[in-house]
Design an enzyme around this catalytic site. Sequence first.
Site, short mmCIF file in Angstrom:
data_model
loop_
_atom_site.label_atom_id
_atom_site.label_comp_id
_atom_site.label_asym_id
_atom_site.label_seq_id
_atom_site.Cartn_x
_atom_site.Cartn_y
_atom_site.Cartn_z
N LYS A 1 0.85 -1.19 0.00
CA LYS A 1 0.00 0.00 0.00
C LYS A 1 0.89 1.24 0.00
O LYS A 1 1.80 1.35 0.84
CB LYS A 1 -0.83 -0.03 1.28
O1 G3P Z 1 -7.55 1.44 5.99
C1 G3P Z 1 -7.90 2.76 5.85
C2 G3P Z 1 -9.30 3.15 6.25
O2 G3P Z 1 -10.21 2.16 6.06
C3 G3P Z 1 -9.43 4.06 7.40
O3 G3P Z 1 -10.72 4.18 7.92
O4 G3P Z 1 -12.33 4.87 9.65
O5 G3P Z 1 -9.92 5.55 9.87
O6 G3P Z 1 -11.36 6.58 8.15
P1 G3P Z 1 -11.11 5.36 8.94
#
Ligand code: G3P
Length: 217
Positions: free
Chosen positions: A83
């Site tokens: 990533k």
């Molecule tokens: O893996 C990245 C992503 O899914 C982050 O999610 O909830 O921290 O915006 P969030």
Amino acid sequence: MKLFVDTGNVREVETLASIGILDGVTTNPSLLAKEGGDFRHILKQICLTVQGPVSAEVVATESASMVREGRDLATIDEHIVVKVPFGKDGVKACRALTRDGIRVNVTLVFSATQALLAAKAGAYFVSPFVGRLDDVATDGMELIEQIVEIYDNYKFSTEVLVASVRHPIHVVQAARLGADICTCPAAVIEAMFKHPLTDIGLARFLKDWEKAQGIKV
Ligand code: G3P
């Protein structure tokens, strides 16, 4: 639509994989930092468990270092997808790693132009963050619709991986729009199983059966 869990927790991966509905895993530095311990060991355990794509993110910010770090991450297991954060360095690193035959997930994507550039650089996955867009009063799902349309127009092979998912409605919307993958926190997948009428219905079936048979089930 493929279902990934967004976690660095091996137990969560094991639980979902054992049910048989898990296609892959996404991790990020925040999620792995939360677990503590040896991140390479954690990633290896996750790969062995899910036997599908597992995203592992570089923390370098300059393209040559991203490529070095990405090549190293890819040695952990054949299921690792490297990533890289979107940006000129990330896109350049994506192109270089892709040329090496390493699959790349371009993350932190918040616009259709960024998704187009990631696809042009040969990204295997693109990760638009729907929840974080919703947080700033921008419709995250509108972005998914745009990316799916653009990728369809030009037959890009890059898969749309909907990230920053906060609730089951995001999952339904992603599926209706034809996104390739939805990565969800384990709690969201848990919520996808639930419906009060299922619980009420099952309790009624069992009670009726018990009454008719005169036995306890
Ligand atoms: O893996 C990245 C992503 O899914 C982050 O999610 O909830 O921290 O915006 P969030």
